[in-house]
Design a protein around this motif. Structure first.
Motif, mmCIF file in Angstrom:
data_model
loop_
_atom_site.group_PDB
_atom_site.id
_atom_site.type_symbol
_atom_site.label_atom_id
_atom_site.label_comp_id
_atom_site.label_asym_id
_atom_site.label_seq_id
_atom_site.Cartn_x
_atom_site.Cartn_y
_atom_site.Cartn_z
ATOM 1 N N PHE A 1 59.666 26.428 37.951
ATOM 2 C CA PHE A 1 59.694 25.240 37.108
ATOM 3 C C PHE A 1 58.827 24.095 37.638
ATOM 4 C CE2 PHE A 1 61.648 21.193 35.742
ATOM 5 C CZ PHE A 1 61.470 21.328 34.371
ATOM 6 N N PRO A 2 58.833 23.760 38.950
ATOM 7 C CA PRO A 2 58.021 22.621 39.415
ATOM 8 C C PRO A 2 56.530 22.773 39.127
ATOM 9 C CG PRO A 2 59.646 23.200 41.067
ATOM 10 C CD PRO A 2 59.688 24.288 40.040
ATOM 11 N N PHE A 3 55.984 23.981 39.302
ATOM 12 C CA PHE A 3 54.550 24.168 39.064
ATOM 13 C C PHE A 3 54.213 24.024 37.582
ATOM 14 C CE2 PHE A 3 50.697 26.846 38.542
ATOM 15 C CZ PHE A 3 49.857 26.113 39.358
ATOM 16 N N ILE A 4 55.068 24.596 36.713
ATOM 17 C CA ILE A 4 54.853 24.451 35.274
ATOM 18 C C ILE A 4 54.911 22.972 34.879
ATOM 19 C CG2 ILE A 4 55.788 24.991 32.994
ATOM 20 C CD1 ILE A 4 56.764 27.631 34.119
ATOM 21 N N LEU A 5 55.886 22.250 35.438
ATOM 22 C CA LEU A 5 56.018 20.828 35.146
ATOM 23 C C LEU A 5 54.791 20.057 35.621
ATOM 24 C CD1 LEU A 5 57.729 18.429 34.199
ATOM 25 C CD2 LEU A 5 58.771 18.371 36.486
ATOM 26 N N GLY A 6 54.300 20.379 36.820
ATOM 27 C CA GLY A 6 53.130 19.688 37.352
ATOM 28 C C GLY A 6 51.883 19.926 36.523
ATOM 29 N N ILE A 7 51.654 21.184 36.122
ATOM 30 C CA ILE A 7 50.478 21.506 35.311
ATOM 31 C C ILE A 7 50.549 20.800 33.964
ATOM 32 C CG2 ILE A 7 49.352 23.372 34.032
ATOM 33 C CD1 ILE A 7 48.562 23.335 36.915
ATOM 34 N N MET A 8 51.712 20.848 33.334
ATOM 35 C CA MET A 8 51.865 20.185 32.032
ATOM 36 C C MET A 8 51.698 18.673 32.168
ATOM 37 S SD MET A 8 55.031 22.363 30.379
ATOM 38 C CE MET A 8 54.959 21.461 28.837
ATOM 39 N N ALA A 9 52.182 18.103 33.278
ATOM 40 C CA ALA A 9 52.080 16.655 33.480
ATOM 41 C C ALA A 9 50.624 16.224 33.631
ATOM 42 C CB ALA A 9 52.892 16.250 34.705
ATOM 43 N N ASN B 1 37.409 24.337 34.255
ATOM 44 C CA ASN B 1 36.123 23.988 33.656
ATOM 45 C C ASN B 1 36.329 22.828 32.681
ATOM 46 O OD1 ASN B 1 33.632 23.822 32.439
ATOM 47 N ND2 ASN B 1 33.469 26.006 31.981
ATOM 48 N N PHE B 2 35.951 21.627 33.094
ATOM 49 C CA PHE B 2 36.184 20.463 32.265
ATOM 50 C C PHE B 2 35.176 20.332 31.135
ATOM 51 C CE2 PHE B 2 38.687 19.664 35.909
ATOM 52 C CZ PHE B 2 39.742 18.885 35.466
ATOM 53 N N GLY B 3 34.216 21.268 31.071
ATOM 54 C CA GLY B 3 33.305 21.295 29.932
ATOM 55 C C GLY B 3 33.983 21.817 28.677
ATOM 56 N N ILE B 4 35.074 22.550 28.859
ATOM 57 C CA ILE B 4 35.845 23.066 27.720
ATOM 58 C C ILE B 4 37.292 22.594 27.861
ATOM 59 C CG2 ILE B 4 34.390 25.071 27.243
ATOM 60 C CD1 ILE B 4 36.317 26.736 28.936
ATOM 61 N N ILE B 5 37.450 21.317 28.186
ATOM 62 C CA ILE B 5 38.760 20.779 28.521
ATOM 63 C C ILE B 5 39.759 20.927 27.380
ATOM 64 C CG2 ILE B 5 38.107 18.463 27.803
ATOM 65 C CD1 ILE B 5 40.472 19.490 30.673
ATOM 66 N N SER B 6 39.292 20.856 26.135
ATOM 67 C CA SER B 6 40.226 20.977 25.008
ATOM 68 C C SER B 6 40.878 22.357 24.987
ATOM 69 C CB SER B 6 39.498 20.719 23.687
ATOM 70 O OG SER B 6 38.423 21.624 23.511
ATOM 71 N N TYR B 7 40.091 23.401 25.264
ATOM 72 C CA TYR B 7 40.651 24.760 25.302
ATOM 73 C C TYR B 7 41.595 24.929 26.490
ATOM 74 C CZ TYR B 7 37.009 25.809 21.890
ATOM 75 O OH TYR B 7 36.207 25.799 20.773
ATOM 76 N N VAL B 8 41.248 24.312 27.612
ATOM 77 C CA VAL B 8 42.110 24.388 28.793
ATOM 78 C C VAL B 8 43.466 23.758 28.511
ATOM 79 C CG1 VAL B 8 42.382 23.649 31.187
ATOM 80 C CG2 VAL B 8 40.144 24.429 30.373
ATOM 81 N N ILE B 9 43.445 22.600 27.853
ATOM 82 C CA ILE B 9 44.700 21.904 27.545
ATOM 83 C C ILE B 9 45.559 22.735 26.601
ATOM 84 C CG2 ILE B 9 45.669 19.883 26.383
ATOM 85 C CD1 ILE B 9 43.338 18.256 27.453
ATOM 86 N N ILE B 10 44.944 23.312 25.577
ATOM 87 C CA ILE B 10 45.700 24.155 24.633
ATOM 88 C C ILE B 10 46.325 25.340 25.354
ATOM 89 C CG2 ILE B 10 45.485 25.705 22.660
ATOM 90 C CD1 ILE B 10 43.339 23.829 21.564
ATOM 91 N N TYR B 11 45.545 25.955 26.226
ATOM 92 C CA TYR B 11 46.034 27.133 26.951
ATOM 93 C C TYR B 11 47.191 26.775 27.863
ATOM 94 C CZ TYR B 11 45.881 31.291 29.940
ATOM 95 O OH TYR B 11 46.204 32.418 30.644
ATOM 96 N N LEU B 12 47.042 25.695 28.627
ATOM 97 C CA LEU B 12 48.043 25.359 29.633
ATOM 98 C C LEU B 12 49.275 24.692 29.046
ATOM 99 C CD1 LEU B 12 45.734 24.097 32.514
ATOM 100 C CD2 LEU B 12 46.928 26.271 32.370
ATOM 101 N N LEU B 13 49.104 23.891 27.994
ATOM 102 C CA LEU B 13 50.239 23.159 27.440
ATOM 103 C C LEU B 13 51.058 23.979 26.443
ATOM 104 C CD1 LEU B 13 48.973 19.510 26.848
ATOM 105 C CD2 LEU B 13 50.386 20.401 28.697
ATOM 106 N N PHE B 14 50.449 24.946 25.812
ATOM 107 C CA PHE B 14 51.153 25.682 24.776
ATOM 108 C C PHE B 14 51.340 27.159 25.144
ATOM 109 C CE2 PHE B 14 49.138 22.072 22.673
ATOM 110 C CZ PHE B 14 50.224 21.511 22.015
#
Length: 367
Positions: free
Chosen positions: A265-273, A187-200
Motif C-alpha cells: 500500500f505505501p508504494f501505491i500511495l506514493g506513486i499515486m500522490a 519518460n516525461f515526454g509522454i507524461i499524460s500516458y504515464v499518469i493514465i497508466y499509473l493512476l488508473f
C-alpha cells in the motif's frame, strides 16, 4: 526504482531530486545494509521453498496450492535477484545510473519491467491460491483445480503480467539531470500516458485482486465458522481433521495477505500522490520506504510458509539434512517419516482420550 519527479509533475517541484543527491554516507550505508539483508533473506528463503516443492521433499508437496506458492516464490526471487542489487548500487551513487548508451537505456527499462511484472505474478499467484482454497472448502468432494489446470493458470498469470508491463519499456527512460549525471525515471515526454497508466491501470490491477482475495477468505472463514459439527463423531475423524487443516491453512494465507497489504500500500500511495499533486506522500524517503517494503514482501513470504506450514518445515528439514549433514542432525527420510507417524498417532490418541474424558464429564454432569 525510477524517480517519479524530475522537473515537475502536476506542480510537484524537483526538490526530491536535490534531497536524494544530498544523502549522507551514513544514510546510504543504512539503506544498502537493509538491501543486503533483504537480498539474503529473500534468496535463501525462496530458493529453499522452491527446492522443497520441486523435489517433493516429503512426498506431499505436489498440490495446486503449492504450485501457486512455488510460482510466487519464483517471481519473488526474480524481483530481489535483479532489482535489489540495482537499487543498492543506485543508492550508493546517489541514484546516478552508471551505464549509459543503448545498454544503459535497456537496463533501465528492464529494471522497472521486471519489478512490476514480478509484483503482478506474485499477486496473481495469491489470487489463484485463494480460489483453490475456496473450492476445497465449499466443494470438498470435487477437485476443481487439478495439477494440470494449475499449470495452465500459472502460464496465464505470466502472460498477463508480461503483456501488462510491456508499456513500461516505453514509459521508462534515462534522463540527463546534469552533465554526465543520468537518472532512470519515467519518460516525461509522454507524461499524460504515464499518469493514465499509473493512476488508473496499475492501482486497479493490483488492488482489485487483493480485494478479491480478501472477500474470498472472508467467505472461507464464514463457511468454516458455521460448519455444523459432525454429531457424535470423535474429534479425530476425517471431517474434523479436514476442518482443522483448512483453518491452519487459512490462518497462514490470511497472514500472507495481511503482510501483502501492509507492504504494497505505501508504494501505491506514493506513486499515486506524485502524479496527482499530493506532495505530502511524494517525498523521496517515503517512496524509498514504499519500494523497500515491496521488496521486503518478497523476502518475508517464504518464511511465513515455513512458520505456519508443517509440511514445508519437514520438507526443508529433509533437504537441509541432505545438503548440510554436519550442521543438522542426520536423520534419513524413512526415520523422519516414521517419527512423524508416531507423533501423529500419539497426538490422535491423546486427543481421543481427552475427548472421551470430556464426554464422560459432560454426561455425568447432566445426570
Amino acid at each position: 526504482m525510477p524517480v517519479p519527479s524530475i522537473e515537475s509533475v502536476n506542480g510537484t517541484s524537483a526538490s526530491n531530486i536535490g534531497d536524494l543527491l544530498q544523502e549522507g554516507d551514513f544514510q546510504k550505508g543504512i539503506k544498502i545494509t537493509a538491501f543486503v539483508f533483504l537480498m539474503l533473506l529473500s534468496v535463501l528463503g525462496n530458493a529453499l521453498l522452491i527446492a522443497v516443492v520441486y523435489k517433493n521433499a516429503n512426498q506431499r508437496m505436489r498440490t495446486p496450492s503449492n504450485y501457486f506458492i512455488f510460482n510466487m516464490a519464483c517471481a519473488d526471487v526474480l524481483l530481489t535477484a535483479y532489482t535489489v542489487p540495482v537499487s543498492s548500487v543506485s543508492t550508493a551513487y546517489s541514484h546516478q545510473w552508471l551505464i549509459t548508451g543503448v545498454a544503459g537505456e535497456l537496463l533501465c527499462r528492464l529494471s522497472q519491467f521486471i519489478g512490476q511484472m514480478s509484483v503482478l505474478v506474485s499477486t496473481g499467484s495469491l489470487l489463484m491460491t485463494a480460489l483453490d482454497r475456496f473450492f476445497l472448502v465449499f466443494y470438498p468432494l470435487k477437485r476443481i483445480i487439478t495439477l494440470r489446470i494449475a499449470r495452465f493458470l500459472i502460464g496465464l498469470i505470466w502472460i498477463f503480467a508480461i503483456v501488462f508491463t510491456v508499456p513500461l519499456f516505453k514509459m521508462t527512460t534515462l534522463v540527463e539531470f546534469k552533465p554526465d549525471f543520468h537518472i532512470c525515471t519515467f519518460n516525461f515526454g509522454i507524461i499524460s500516458y504515464v499518469i493514465i497508466y499509473l493512476l488508473f491501470c496499475y492501482p486497479v490491477l493490483v488492488l482489485l485482486p487483493i480485494i478479491a482475495i480478501i472477500l474470498i477468505y472472508v467467505a472461507i472463514g464464514f463457511k468454516l465458522k458455521h460448519t455444523i459439527a459432525p454429531g457424535n463423531q470423535l474429534p479425530a475423524s476425517n471431517q474434523h481433521r479436514r476442518e482443522q487443516m483448512n483453518r491452519k491453512i487459512l490462518t497462514m494465507l490470511v497472514t500472507v495477505v495481511a503482510v501483502l497489504i501492509v507492504c504494497r500500500f505505501p508504494f501505491i500511495l506514493g506513486i499515486m500522490a506524485c502524479f496527482s499533486g499530493l506532495e505530502a506522500f511524494c517525498s523521496w524517503n517515503f517512496l524509498f520506504l514504499g519500494w523497500f517494503l515491496v521488496c521486503f514482501n518478497s523476502g518475508i513470504n517464504p518464511w511465513i510458509y515455513f512458520i505456519f506450514n508443517e509440511q514445508f518445515r519437514q520438507g526443508a528439514k529433509l533437504l537441509l539434512q541432505k545438503l548440510l549433514p554436519r550442521c543438522f542432525k542426520v536423520t534419513n527420510e524413512v526415520e523422519m517419516l516414521e517419527l512423524t507417524g508416531r507423533q501423529i498417532k500419539t497426538h490422535t490418541s491423546q486427543t481421543h482420550e481427552s475427548s472421551h474424558a470430556w464426554s464422560s464429564r459432560y454426561s455425568l454432569g447432566n445426570k
